[in-house]
Design a protein around this motif. Structure first.
Motif, PDB file in Angstrom:
ATOM      1  N   GLY A  97      -6.440   3.181  -1.205  1.00 14.67           N
ATOM      2  CA  GLY A  97      -5.867   2.765   0.069  1.00 14.67           C
ATOM      3  C   GLY A  97      -6.748   1.774   0.792  1.00 14.67           C
ATOM      4  O   GLY A  97      -6.265   0.791   1.381  1.00 14.67           O
ATOM      5  N   TYR A  98      -8.064   2.004   0.751  1.00 17.30           N
ATOM      6  CA  TYR A  98      -8.987   1.062   1.386  1.00 17.30           C
ATOM      7  C   TYR A  98      -8.947  -0.291   0.690  1.00 17.30           C
ATOM      8  O   TYR A  98      -8.924  -1.344   1.340  1.00 17.30           O
ATOM      9  CB  TYR A  98     -10.408   1.624   1.356  1.00 17.30           C
ATOM     10  N   ALA A  99      -8.938  -0.277  -0.640  1.00 23.30           N
ATOM     11  CA  ALA A  99      -8.903  -1.536  -1.383  1.00 23.30           C
ATOM     12  C   ALA A  99      -7.611  -2.307  -1.110  1.00 23.30           C
ATOM     13  O   ALA A  99      -7.626  -3.529  -0.927  1.00 23.30           O
ATOM     14  CB  ALA A  99      -9.052  -1.256  -2.881  1.00 23.30           C
ATOM     15  N   LEU A 100      -6.490  -1.590  -1.068  1.00 25.60           N
ATOM     16  CA  LEU A 100      -5.206  -2.252  -0.831  1.00 25.60           C
ATOM     17  C   LEU A 100      -5.100  -2.777   0.599  1.00 25.60           C
ATOM     18  O   LEU A 100      -4.399  -3.762   0.849  1.00 25.60           O
ATOM     19  CB  LEU A 100      -4.065  -1.267  -1.109  1.00 25.60           C
ATOM     20  N   ALA A 101      -5.779  -2.141   1.528  1.00 15.62           N
ATOM     21  CA  ALA A 101      -5.686  -2.552   2.933  1.00 15.62           C
ATOM     22  C   ALA A 101      -6.704  -3.618   3.302  1.00 15.62           C
ATOM     23  O   ALA A 101      -6.431  -4.459   4.164  1.00 15.62           O
ATOM     24  CB  ALA A 101      -5.867  -1.331   3.842  1.00 15.62           C
ATOM     25  N   ARG A 102      -7.870  -3.588   2.663  1.00 19.57           N
ATOM     26  CA  ARG A 102      -8.966  -4.441   3.114  1.00 19.57           C
ATOM     27  C   ARG A 102      -9.309  -5.584   2.143  1.00 19.57           C
ATOM     28  O   ARG A 102      -9.808  -6.621   2.563  1.00 19.57           O
ATOM     29  CB  ARG A 102     -10.225  -3.590   3.329  1.00 19.57           C
ATOM     30  N   LEU A 103      -9.064  -5.398   0.865  1.00 17.23           N
ATOM     31  CA  LEU A 103      -9.460  -6.414  -0.113  1.00 17.23           C
ATOM     32  C   LEU A 103      -8.270  -7.289  -0.493  1.00 17.23           C
ATOM     33  O   LEU A 103      -7.122  -6.861  -0.417  1.00 17.23           O
ATOM     34  CB  LEU A 103     -10.031  -5.740  -1.371  1.00 17.23           C
ATOM     35  N   ARG A 104      -8.568  -8.495  -0.883  1.00 17.38           N
ATOM     36  CA  ARG A 104      -7.529  -9.429  -1.315  1.00 17.38           C
ATOM     37  C   ARG A 104      -7.277  -9.225  -2.808  1.00 17.38           C
ATOM     38  O   ARG A 104      -7.779  -9.971  -3.658  1.00 17.38           O
ATOM     39  CB  ARG A 104      -7.944 -10.861  -1.018  1.00 17.38           C
ATOM     40  N   LEU A 105      -6.500  -8.217  -3.119  1.00 22.39           N
ATOM     41  CA  LEU A 105      -6.233  -7.882  -4.513  1.00 22.39           C
ATOM     42  C   LEU A 105      -5.059  -8.696  -5.044  1.00 22.39           C
ATOM     43  O   LEU A 105      -4.050  -8.861  -4.357  1.00 22.39           O
ATOM     44  CB  LEU A 105      -5.903  -6.387  -4.638  1.00 22.39           C
ATOM     45  N   PRO A 106      -5.167  -9.191  -6.267  1.00 20.94           N
ATOM     46  CA  PRO A 106      -3.994  -9.838  -6.875  1.00 20.94           C
ATOM     47  C   PRO A 106      -2.946  -8.788  -7.217  1.00 20.94           C
ATOM     48  O   PRO A 106      -3.271  -7.657  -7.568  1.00 20.94           O
ATOM     49  CB  PRO A 106      -4.578 -10.484  -8.141  1.00 20.94           C
ATOM     50  N   TRP A 107      -1.699  -9.199  -7.115  1.00 21.90           N
ATOM     51  CA  TRP A 107      -0.588  -8.281  -7.428  1.00 21.90           C
ATOM     52  C   TRP A 107      -0.618  -7.023  -6.558  1.00 21.90           C
ATOM     53  O   TRP A 107      -0.310  -5.930  -7.033  1.00 21.90           O
ATOM     54  CB  TRP A 107      -0.613  -7.885  -8.916  1.00 21.90           C
ATOM     55  N   ARG A 108      -0.975  -7.180  -5.301  1.00 20.77           N
ATOM     56  CA  ARG A 108      -1.051  -6.024  -4.412  1.00 20.77           C
ATOM     57  C   ARG A 108       0.304  -5.346  -4.295  1.00 20.77           C
ATOM     58  O   ARG A 108       0.409  -4.104  -4.340  1.00 20.77           O
ATOM     59  CB  ARG A 108      -1.540  -6.454  -3.027  1.00 20.77           C
ATOM     60  N   GLY A 109       1.371  -6.130  -4.138  1.00 16.36           N
ATOM     61  CA  GLY A 109       2.712  -5.554  -4.026  1.00 16.36           C
ATOM     62  C   GLY A 109       3.120  -4.804  -5.272  1.00 16.36           C
ATOM     63  O   GLY A 109       3.745  -3.740  -5.203  1.00 16.36           O
ATOM     64  N   ALA A 110       2.746  -5.350  -6.442  1.00  8.20           N
ATOM     65  CA  ALA A 110       3.086  -4.683  -7.698  1.00  8.20           C
ATOM     66  C   ALA A 110       2.340  -3.363  -7.841  1.00  8.20           C
ATOM     67  O   ALA A 110       2.876  -2.381  -8.370  1.00  8.20           O
ATOM     68  CB  ALA A 110       2.765  -5.601  -8.875  1.00  8.20           C
ATOM     69  N   ILE A 111       1.098  -3.316  -7.344  1.00 12.12           N
ATOM     70  CA  ILE A 111       0.323  -2.073  -7.416  1.00 12.12           C
ATOM     71  C   ILE A 111       0.960  -1.002  -6.533  1.00 12.12           C
ATOM     72  O   ILE A 111       1.108   0.162  -6.946  1.00 12.12           O
ATOM     73  CB  ILE A 111      -1.136  -2.331  -6.988  1.00 12.12           C
ATOM     74  N   LEU A 112       1.352  -1.381  -5.322  1.00  5.52           N
ATOM     75  CA  LEU A 112       2.026  -0.423  -4.450  1.00  5.52           C
ATOM     76  C   LEU A 112       3.342   0.042  -5.052  1.00  5.52           C
ATOM     77  O   LEU A 112       3.704   1.224  -4.960  1.00  5.52           O
ATOM     78  CB  LEU A 112       2.272  -1.055  -3.070  1.00  5.52           C
ATOM     79  N   LEU A 113       4.046  -0.894  -5.657  1.00  2.69           N
ATOM     80  CA  LEU A 113       5.322  -0.543  -6.277  1.00  2.69           C
ATOM     81  C   LEU A 113       5.121   0.409  -7.453  1.00  2.69           C
ATOM     82  O   LEU A 113       5.964   1.280  -7.716  1.00  2.69           O
ATOM     83  CB  LEU A 113       6.049  -1.806  -6.733  1.00  2.69           C
ATOM     84  N   ALA A 114       4.011   0.259  -8.169  1.00  9.92           N
ATOM     85  CA  ALA A 114       3.755   1.112  -9.325  1.00  9.92           C
ATOM     86  C   ALA A 114       3.653   2.584  -8.934  1.00  9.92           C
ATOM     87  O   ALA A 114       4.027   3.463  -9.709  1.00  9.92           O
ATOM     88  CB  ALA A 114       2.471   0.667 -10.021  1.00  9.92           C
ATOM     89  N   PHE A 115       3.145   2.852  -7.716  1.00  2.45           N
ATOM     90  CA  PHE A 115       3.038   4.241  -7.270  1.00  2.45           C
ATOM     91  C   PHE A 115       4.399   4.835  -6.929  1.00  2.45           C
ATOM     92  O   PHE A 115       4.515   6.052  -6.789  1.00  2.45           O
ATOM     93  CB  PHE A 115       2.113   4.335  -6.056  1.00  2.45           C
ATOM     94  N   LEU A 116       5.415   3.989  -6.800  1.00  2.42           N
ATOM     95  CA  LEU A 116       6.771   4.481  -6.549  1.00  2.42           C
ATOM     96  C   LEU A 116       7.546   4.758  -7.831  1.00  2.42           C
ATOM     97  O   LEU A 116       8.608   5.384  -7.784  1.00  2.42           O
ATOM     98  CB  LEU A 116       7.561   3.468  -5.702  1.00  2.42           C
ATOM     99  N   LEU A 117       7.035   4.310  -8.962  1.00  2.00           N
ATOM    100  CA  LEU A 117       7.777   4.447 -10.219  1.00  2.00           C
ATOM    101  C   LEU A 117       8.115   5.889 -10.577  1.00  2.00           C
ATOM    102  O   LEU A 117       9.194   6.143 -11.131  1.00  2.00           O
ATOM    103  CB  LEU A 117       6.985   3.791 -11.357  1.00  2.00           C
ATOM    104  N   PRO A 118       7.237   6.883 -10.326  1.00  2.00           N
ATOM    105  CA  PRO A 118       7.636   8.257 -10.662  1.00  2.00           C
ATOM    106  C   PRO A 118       8.906   8.722  -9.952  1.00  2.00           C
ATOM    107  O   PRO A 118       9.585   9.630 -10.448  1.00  2.00           O
ATOM    108  CB  PRO A 118       6.424   9.090 -10.206  1.00  2.00           C
TER     109      PRO A 118
END
Length: 277
Positions: A97-118
């Protein structure tokens, strides 16, 4: 003397009729099942075609809370699994959560979406395959296996809410701490994490309640060695013992209602506004 109702008042009355009907239907949908649940919990004798129980009592409550009953052991197992699930989810969601909120991660939206896949696939089909894999790994019928299954679903709430909680923290406070000589770890544990704590706590409560009420994953992975309260409620209902099923459902309802009231205090508008951003 003739009395009459003004046309405007009549219009207001007629305007409230559909609203009143809608509120009545909503109240019935919400409180109807709860009322039926409460009646079954105190019904000693109740069968068709009688609308209400023929006899009331608490003998089934005594059976549930009896020392030889497995209801309390199942509740203890459910709480233990839920607490372990919360710990596992926090171990992943706090740094993520800290990395997604504070760091400029590539594919941030895809990472968040991946947690919804289950949540995107039919749970029964997923759990059948998970049970097959866990059987080969020796995780079927173990607390660890059930915790892993619950953690996969809990991460949906945990990561999204935790990321929103960190995103809601004012960056200027972190910058002020760094300007005064605090290192990254001290800034995180002294400033960022305490300010994000209400959102992290709310995500923990969501995960706890999700795990406490989880049935399908526990059934496919834990049965017959792991017995939780939802499994006990299911077995009682399938066996026609609706009193035991109603009592166990009420036991599960108490922490759900209580924790939801706590969540309402923790989740502020600024945190909710950051969810998914």
């Amino acid at each position: 003397m003739t009395s009459f109702i003004p046309t405007r008042t009549l219009a207001q009355i007629f305007a409230w009729i559909p609203r009143g009907l809608a509120l009545g239907v909503l109240a019935f949908v919400i409180f109807g099942p709860l009322t039926n649940l409460g009646l079954w919990a105190v019904a000693e004798k109740w069968y068709f075609p009688h609308t209400l129980p023929l006899q009331y009592g608490f003998s089934f409550w005594e059976r549930v809370f009896a020392p030889r009953s497995n209801a309390m052991a199942s509740l203890a197992t459910s709480v233990t699994i839920a607490l372990l699930t919360v710990a596992a989810c926090l171990a992943v969601s706090v740094p993520a959560g800290y990395a997604l909120a504070r760091l400029r991660l590539p594919w941030r939206g895809a990472i968040l979406l991946a947690f919804l896949l289950p949540q995107a696939f039919p749970s029964v089909a997923v759990y059948i395959n998970v049970a097959r894999i866990f059987y080969t790994l020796g995780l079927n019928g173990t607390v660890a296996g059930v915790v892993l299954v619950h953690t996969v679903h809990g991460l949906v709430f945990s990561v999204w809410i935790t990321a929103a909680a960190f995103a809601a923290v004012d960056r200027s406070l972190e910058e002020a701490a760094r300007d005064m000589g605090a290192g990254p770890l001290r800034t995180f544990f002294g400033i960022t994490l305490p300010l994000a704590a209400p959102g992290v706590m709310a995500s923990s409560i969501f995960v706890f309640l999700e795990s406490l009420d989880e049935f399908t994953g526990t059934y496919f992975v834990g049965v017959p060695d792991i017995s939780t309260l939802p499994l006990l409620m299911f077995n009682a209902g399938m066996g026609g013992n609706f009193q035991i099923a109603a009592i166990t459902a009420l036991i599960l309802l108490v922490p759900s209602v209580g924790f939801m009231l706590v969540i309402e205090r923790f989740l502020k508008a600024d945190v909710l506004a950051k969810v998914g951003h």
